[in-house]
Design a protein around this motif. Structure first.
Motif, short mmCIF file in Angstrom:
data_model
loop_
_atom_site.label_atom_id
_atom_site.label_comp_id
_atom_site.label_asym_id
_atom_site.label_seq_id
_atom_site.Cartn_x
_atom_site.Cartn_y
_atom_site.Cartn_z
N ALA A 59 -8.89 11.14 -0.43
CA ALA A 59 -9.21 9.70 -0.36
C ALA A 59 -7.99 8.87 0.02
N ILE A 60 -6.79 9.29 -0.40
CA ILE A 60 -5.59 8.51 -0.10
C ILE A 60 -4.88 9.01 1.15
N HIS A 61 -5.39 10.06 1.77
CA HIS A 61 -4.71 10.64 2.94
C HIS A 61 -4.68 9.64 4.09
N GLY A 62 -3.47 9.36 4.59
CA GLY A 62 -3.31 8.48 5.74
C GLY A 62 -3.48 7.01 5.46
N ASP A 63 -3.65 6.63 4.19
CA ASP A 63 -3.85 5.21 3.85
C ASP A 63 -2.98 4.87 2.65
N THR A 64 -1.90 4.14 2.88
CA THR A 64 -0.97 3.81 1.81
C THR A 64 -1.55 2.81 0.81
N ARG A 65 -2.61 2.11 1.20
CA ARG A 65 -3.22 1.12 0.31
C ARG A 65 -4.38 1.69 -0.50
N ALA A 66 -4.74 2.93 -0.24
CA ALA A 66 -5.87 3.54 -0.94
C ALA A 66 -5.52 3.83 -2.40
N THR A 67 -6.51 3.70 -3.27
CA THR A 67 -6.32 3.94 -4.70
C THR A 67 -6.78 5.32 -5.13
N GLY A 68 -7.54 5.99 -4.27
CA GLY A 68 -8.06 7.31 -4.63
C GLY A 68 -9.41 7.26 -5.30
N LYS A 69 -9.94 6.06 -5.51
CA LYS A 69 -11.24 5.92 -6.17
C LYS A 69 -12.40 5.89 -5.18
N GLU A 70 -12.09 5.60 -3.90
CA GLU A 70 -13.12 5.55 -2.88
C GLU A 70 -12.64 6.28 -1.64
N MET A 71 -13.57 6.80 -0.86
CA MET A 71 -13.22 7.59 0.31
C MET A 71 -13.92 7.06 1.55
N HIS A 72 -13.14 6.92 2.64
CA HIS A 72 -13.68 6.48 3.92
C HIS A 72 -14.38 7.64 4.63
#
Length: 219
Positions: A59-72
């Motif tokens: 979920a946080i791969h490639g996105d520094t703003r991701a929290t890991g609670k949601e996935m694109h």
């Protein structure tokens, strides 16, 4: 007149005075409360399953703003590809995209961990057709548990005749040829500038430095 004036009375405080607290007991109580909270937090962290841990990593791969609670959707597709959920036969990239669009909310672009499990349940029926629903879900979980995104290596340069010709120093001519020795090593400043030869020999003389050898050999 003094008797007619109402006398103001203050309310009597009936609360007994607090006894002086023991600093040692206060510190012990605070430490006990802190240890209890720490243990609770540790227990909560320990409850994260290997499946959820993998979900957060992707979920946080490639996105520094991701929290890991949601996935694109992009990371969802990468997870399915890296963990071999996509086998190209029973489950394809198209299947993965369709399931993602089905599970996520209409106005949402991401899925939560609970929706992630629902999506895996949908794919497990196609990925493991010969197993029961429960077994299929467990099998697809095993493909993902403990996994992390695969990071591609550095792209290697592709050799071509044009590149080889431009980098082969043995084929250089003119002033470019003078910048390299026969082994292909650069001469540095000597290859870029005309340095004065102070040896006393005529420029281009091929037998420089052989005089002493000849004299000693004749003795």
């Amino acid at each position: 007149m003094a008797d007619n004036k109402a006398k103001s009375t203050k309310p009597v405080n009936k609360t007994p005075p607090k006894s002086p607290s023991d600093p040692a007991k206060d510190r012990a109580a605070k430490r006990l409360s802190y240890d209890s909270n720490s243990s609770h937090e540790g227990a909560m962290a320990g409850e994260i399953s290997a499946l959820e841990e993998a979900f957060r990593k992707f979920a946080i791969h490639g996105d520094t703003r991701a929290t890991g609670k949601e996935m694109h959707g992009k990371n969802w597709s990468k997870l399915c590809k890296d963990c071999h959920v996509i086998d190209g036969k029973n489950v394809t990239v198209t299947d993965v995209d369709i399931v993602f669009s089905k599970i996520k909310g209409k106005s949402s672009r991401t899925i939560t961990f609970e929706q992630f499990k629902e999506a895996l349940q949908e794919l497990s029926k196609k990925r493991f057709k010969d197993k029961s629903d429960e077994e299929a879900v467990q099998e697809i979980y095993k493909l993902i548990e403990g996994k992390a995104p695969i990071i591609s290596g550095v792209t290697k340069a592709i050799s071509s005749p044009t590149v080889s010709r431009l980098t082969d120093t043995s084929k250089f001519t003119g002033s470019h040829k003078e910048r390299f020795d026969p082994s292909g090593k650069g001469k540095g400043k000597a290859g870029r500038e005309d340095l004065v030869d102070a040896s006393g020999y005529v420029s281009g003389y091929k037998h420089a430095g052989t005089y002493d050898h000849k004299v000693q050999g004749s003795k």
